[in-house]
Write an enzyme that holds these catalytic residues in place. Structure first.
Site, PDB file in Angstrom:
ATOM      1  N   LYS A  69      28.375  10.077 -23.102  1.00  0.00           N
ATOM      2  CA  LYS A  69      27.221   9.470 -23.766  1.00  0.00           C
ATOM      3  C   LYS A  69      27.038   9.905 -25.213  1.00  0.00           C
ATOM      4  CE  LYS A  69      24.721   8.553 -19.502  1.00  0.00           C
ATOM      5  NZ  LYS A  69      23.435   8.601 -18.786  1.00  0.00           N
ATOM      6  N   ASP A 105      18.685   4.416 -20.431  1.00  0.00           N
ATOM      7  CA  ASP A 105      18.231   5.533 -19.592  1.00  0.00           C
ATOM      8  C   ASP A 105      16.797   5.906 -19.966  1.00  0.00           C
ATOM      9  OD1 ASP A 105      20.644   5.856 -18.216  1.00  0.00           O
ATOM     10  OD2 ASP A 105      21.448   7.217 -19.719  1.00  0.00           O
ATOM     11  N   GLY A 128      19.377  20.843 -17.370  1.00  0.00           N
ATOM     12  CA  GLY A 128      20.462  20.096 -17.988  1.00  0.00           C
ATOM     13  C   GLY A 128      20.205  19.902 -19.464  1.00  0.00           C
ATOM     14  N   GLY A 130      22.595  17.548 -21.392  1.00  0.00           N
ATOM     15  CA  GLY A 130      23.500  16.510 -21.848  1.00  0.00           C
ATOM     16  C   GLY A 130      22.778  15.254 -22.288  1.00  0.00           C
ATOM     17  N   GLY A 131      23.526  14.131 -22.311  1.00  0.00           N
ATOM     18  CA  GLY A 131      22.959  12.876 -22.793  1.00  0.00           C
ATOM     19  C   GLY A 131      21.790  12.390 -21.967  1.00  0.00           C
ATOM     20  N   MET A 132      21.883  12.500 -20.637  1.00  0.00           N
ATOM     21  CA  MET A 132      20.782  12.054 -19.785  1.00  0.00           C
ATOM     22  C   MET A 132      19.576  12.968 -19.950  1.00  0.00           C
ATOM     23  SD  MET A 132      20.094   9.605 -17.772  1.00  0.00           S
ATOM     24  CE  MET A 132      18.794   9.129 -16.636  1.00  0.00           C
TER      25      MET A 132
END
Length: 272
Positions: A69, A105, A128, A130-132
């Site tokens: 992502k 998202d 987390g 990351g991208g999400m």
């Protein structure tokens, strides 16, 4: 689905561990709407070549999943505000060779927080970075949440994400509790090394008022199963997947299906 033919429009997804969810959802809607389109999932061995293929072959749409992502940003021509604001891409639309990146998202997280009437005074732990996680943390900030902690072992990524939105960072849970716990890591994802693992310990689940797991496959992750067993309300990754895929479908086709058509596609997807 129509028989394969030279005039068919192709959309794809790129993921390290592809699932059938998007494939079944999009193809079912193509069938309901009598569109001469087809959707296929891929696990690219070379991301740069894959995106060049999207451009060179005239592939109309490309969904982007973990862990690509952020890596695709350098490979597109234009960033929609939905992706630029959080430096994360989950959707690419190809218009005559011009690749524009979006992030649906964020839209999915935003809608689910609203439709579930999650109180904005809840304390939140987001695991987390990351991208999400970027989409999730941005949606929390924009919805009015103020007590949010990002849990990430990678200090550089975790601290940067937390500070960007005015939140705090911790390297590990270390017994932490919150009203809402959110998993945005691959822990619990089917096919992964941690497919059977809990992303949060039982004591954090017991203390939570709401449990949210963005992992879509399986629909019932270990975290969601444990939360249901503890009698906790949940928001699932399957719900996230449906909303973000619907918004991708609209971006690709320019057509917004009816609620009944989306429900039928969602039921078809979950029946696999």
């Amino acid at each position: 689905m129509p028989i394969l033919n030279k005039d068919m429009t192709l959309c794809i997804s790129l993921s390290a561990r592809p699932s059938n969810n998007g494939t079944r959802f999009h193809n079912h809607l193509y069938g309901q709407l009598d569109l001469n389109w087809i959707y296929k999932a891929f696990a690219p061995t070379n991301l740069e070549q894959a995106i060049a293929g999207v451009r060179g072959l005239g592939i109309r749409g490309c969904a982007v999943s973990m862990p690509y992502k952020e890596d695709v940003i350098a490979l597109v021509d234009e960033m929609d505000p939905s992706a630029k604001a959080i430096d994360s891409v989950n959707t690419i639309v190809n218009t005559n060779g011009h690749l524009k990146a979006y992030n649906t998202d964020y839209t999915a997280i935003e809608q689910l927080l609203a439709t579930n009437s999650v109180p904005t005074d809840y304390s939140v732990l987001v695991q987390g970075a990351g991208g999400m996680a970027k989409a999730t943390v941005a949606a929390l900030r924009d919805a009015g949440f103020t007590d949010v902690t990002v849990i990430a072992r990678n200090e550089a990524a975790g601290r940067a994400l937390a500070e960007q939105y005015g939140f705090s960072w911790r390297a590990a849970l270390d017994g932490g509790m919150a009203d809402m716990i959110v998993n945005v890591t691959p822990i619990g994802m089917a096919g992964g090394a941690d497919a059977d693992a809990l992303s949060f310990p039982p004591e954090a689940i017991d203390a939570a008022k709401l449990v949210f797991d963005v992992v879509a496959l399986p629909a019932e992750t270990p975290l969601i199963r444990a939360a249901r067993a503890a009698g906790k309300p949940v928001i699932t990754g399957a719900e996230v997947a449906t909303i973000q895929a619907l918004e991708q479908f609209v971006l690709y086709t320019g057509v917004r299906p009816t609620a009944d058509q989306v429900r039928a596609a969602e039921e078809f997807t979950r029946a696999q």
